[in-house]
Scaffold this motif. Structure first.
Motif, PDB file in Angstrom:
ATOM      1  N   PHE A 134      -7.400   2.913  -1.679  1.00 26.22           N
ATOM      2  CA  PHE A 134      -5.994   2.598  -1.452  1.00 26.22           C
ATOM      3  C   PHE A 134      -5.296   2.356  -2.784  1.00 26.22           C
ATOM      4  O   PHE A 134      -5.829   1.659  -3.646  1.00 26.22           O
ATOM      5  CB  PHE A 134      -5.850   1.340  -0.588  1.00 26.22           C
ATOM      6  CG  PHE A 134      -6.465   1.439   0.779  1.00 26.22           C
ATOM      7  CD1 PHE A 134      -6.370   2.592   1.530  1.00 26.22           C
ATOM      8  CD2 PHE A 134      -7.142   0.361   1.313  1.00 26.22           C
ATOM      9  CE1 PHE A 134      -6.935   2.680   2.795  1.00 26.22           C
ATOM     10  CE2 PHE A 134      -7.704   0.423   2.575  1.00 26.22           C
ATOM     11  CZ  PHE A 134      -7.603   1.590   3.310  1.00 26.22           C
TER      12      PHE A 134
ATOM     13  N   LYS B   2       0.862  -1.182   0.000  1.00 27.98           N
ATOM     14  CA  LYS B   2       0.000   0.000   0.000  1.00 27.98           C
ATOM     15  C   LYS B   2       0.897   1.230   0.000  1.00 27.98           C
ATOM     16  O   LYS B   2       1.753   1.373   0.866  1.00 27.98           O
ATOM     17  CB  LYS B   2      -0.901  -0.004   1.228  1.00 27.98           C
ATOM     18  CG  LYS B   2      -2.019   1.008   1.176  1.00 27.98           C
ATOM     19  CD  LYS B   2      -2.848   1.038   2.449  1.00 27.98           C
ATOM     20  CE  LYS B   2      -3.442  -0.313   2.775  1.00 27.98           C
ATOM     21  NZ  LYS B   2      -4.199  -0.315   4.035  1.00 27.98           N
TER      22      LYS B   2
ATOM     23  N   GLN C  31     -12.099   5.466   2.036  1.00 26.29           N
ATOM     24  CA  GLN C  31     -10.831   5.672   1.354  1.00 26.29           C
ATOM     25  C   GLN C  31     -10.623   4.686   0.212  1.00 26.29           C
ATOM     26  O   GLN C  31     -11.115   3.553   0.239  1.00 26.29           O
ATOM     27  CB  GLN C  31      -9.667   5.524   2.327  1.00 26.29           C
ATOM     28  CG  GLN C  31      -9.602   6.639   3.359  1.00 26.29           C
ATOM     29  CD  GLN C  31      -8.333   6.558   4.164  1.00 26.29           C
ATOM     30  OE1 GLN C  31      -7.927   5.484   4.599  1.00 26.29           O
ATOM     31  NE2 GLN C  31      -7.693   7.697   4.348  1.00 26.29           N
TER      32      GLN C  31
ATOM     33  N   ALA D 271      -3.366   6.478   0.288  1.00 26.61           N
ATOM     34  CA  ALA D 271      -4.814   6.370   0.494  1.00 26.61           C
ATOM     35  C   ALA D 271      -5.407   7.765   0.337  1.00 26.61           C
ATOM     36  O   ALA D 271      -4.763   8.759   0.671  1.00 26.61           O
ATOM     37  CB  ALA D 271      -5.112   5.824   1.879  1.00 26.61           C
TER      38      ALA D 271
END
Length: 87
Positions: free
Chosen positions: A77, A59, A75, A62
């Protein structure tokens, strides 16, 4: 390379199809000299997040897609998988 809108029918989930498809995308990208594969998924797609992280994606950011999303703490990502062998 961007992986967009990968989906497996509910009738076929849990059989390793998503893992195989994701692996094939990574092999395709490596074979053609791409340095990374990127994708986006939402916070509610927990199974997808587990799949991608299990395939080596990290990740990287976000964000909320709208003011309403911000108010609801929703959110999106962004994930990235760097491919070895690329300079």
């Amino acid at each position: 390379l961007e992986l967009k809108r990968m989906s497996v029918s509910k009738d076929y989930r849990g059989r390793g199809i998503s893992k195989a498809l994701c692996g094939e995308v990574l092999r395709f990208a490596r074979a053609r000299g791409y340095g990374a594969v990127v994708l986006s998924t939402s916070m509610v797609q927990v199974a997808a997040q587990r799949l991608y992280e299990g395939q080596g994606f990290k990740k990287v950011s976000a964000f909320s897609p709208s003011l309403l999303g911000s108010l609801l703490h929703f959110q999106i990502f962004h994930y990235r998988c760097d491919l070895p062998g690329r300079t």
